[in-house]
Write an enzyme that holds these catalytic residues in place. Structure first.
Site, PDB file in Angstrom:
ATOM      1  NE  ARG A 173      15.068 -13.540 -29.554  1.00 13.64           N
ATOM      2  CZ  ARG A 173      14.001 -12.745 -29.599  1.00 13.64           C
ATOM      3  NH1 ARG A 173      14.146 -11.424 -29.661  1.00 13.64           N
ATOM      4  NH2 ARG A 173      12.788 -13.243 -29.556  1.00 13.64           N
ATOM      5  CB  SER A 223      15.278 -20.582 -29.229  1.00 14.76           C
ATOM      6  OG  SER A 223      13.956 -20.435 -28.739  1.00 14.76           O
ATOM      7  CD  GLU A 293      17.647 -17.155 -29.921  1.00 14.79           C
ATOM      8  OE1 GLU A 293      17.171 -17.135 -28.761  1.00 14.79           O
ATOM      9  OE2 GLU A 293      16.951 -17.011 -30.937  1.00 14.79           O
TER      10      GLU A 293
END
Length: 302
Positions: A173, A223, A293
């Site tokens: 990520r 998320s 995130e």
């Protein structure tokens, strides 16, 4: 000529003052942008950035707002949205060149119809191609790093450069754009492969069904936390009996612990307080630090 006058004189695209960013985030919260610009093309984005730098304006780029939490006070300076002016698509065999403003889900579906494989994992990921490339979006065991050939990047000093997959320095990520070389994704080239259209469609439907069964449909920001591997944030939150916990209009999803939903009247402050509560609870019960995130953007107050 002042900043706004110069933007209008150059007809860079859609320009608004005090635009509520709740209109541009998937969780539907966020205060105003002092100035909001949606350029009509890559060239006009470059012109916008030239004017921004000339006037020393603070700036931020957004896409479809799926991984973004903007404070109730909004964002100072200029918010540049990569949208309709940067949603071009070219397909040459198995090579796909696509603008940063293109929907990642729409792209995945379009490639499935063409019998091109490699984007099945993206069938349920909201947001734009630019955001996906920037943060190495992924799901179901795959991510952008597996298919990206190169990305066209605009750097804050006005230079434009193609970065290869290796130069993007992808990891979980993250990319080089978040760490060492901040920049704006203009477009991407993906290398897909020929596949069976029916098999690709079945795979995507399976992923879509899984997401529908396990993730909320109400407004959310995707998320919230990165998975602290080998653990999973959603499981840690579930084990702490936090699913359904609510502060103001923000609630931890009953379906998946790593999602916070807007029940209808949430403020960004509610979401931020809920994030802090989750972090504190998980650390006290497990000793694990959760890291967000979702990107939280708060106005700097003098």
């Amino acid at each position: 000529m002042d900043f706004l006058e110069e933007l209008h004189a150059n007809q860079v695209g859609k320009i608004k003052e005090y635009e509520p960013l709740a209109n541009h985030t998937t969780i539907k919260v966020g205060g105003p942008a002092d100035i909001f610009v949606e350029p009509d093309s890559i060239d006009l984005l470059l012109k916008t950035m030239e004017i921004v730098q000339k006037h020393h304006m603070p700036w931020r780029v957004i896409g479809r707002g799926s991984n973004l939490l903007v404070s109730d006070e909004g964002i100072e300076g200029v918010v540049i949205k990569l949208g309709k002016g940067l949603d071009h698509l070219e397909v040459n065999g198995t090579e796909v060149r696509v603008g940063a403003g293109y929907s990642f889900i729409v792209l995945a579906n379009a490639m499935a119809r063409r019998g091109l494989s490699g984007l099945e994992f993206a069938g349920g990921i909201p947001g734009s191609v630019g955001g996906a490339v920037y943060m190495n979006a992924g799901a179901h065991g795959s991510d952008v790093s597996k298919i990206l050939r190169k990305a066209h990047i605009l750097f804050p000093d006005g230079t434009v450069e193609w970065l290869s997959n290796e130069e993007m320095e992808y990891s979980y990520r993250t990319s080089v754009l978040q760490k060492k070389r901040p920049g704006i994704v203009l477009e991407a080239v993906f290398e897909l492969r020929e596949g069976d259209r029916e098999l690709i469609t079945v795979e995507m439907k399976k992923h879509k069904h899984y997401r529908r069964e396990t993730q909320p449909v109400k407004p959310c920001c995707g998320s919230v936390f990165r998975n602290p591997l080998p653990h999973h944030a959603g499981k840690l939150i579930q084990d702490a009996n936090l699913k359904g916990f609510q502060i103001g209009g923000a609630q931890i999803s009953e379906l998946h612990g790593n999602f916070i939903i807007n029940t209808g009247n949430a403020k960004a402050e509610d979401v931020i307080k809920l994030i802090d509560h989750i972090k504190k609870t998980i650390f006290e019960s497990t000793g694990i630090h959760l890291h967000t995130e979702v990107e939280i953007v708060q106005r700097e107050i003098d």
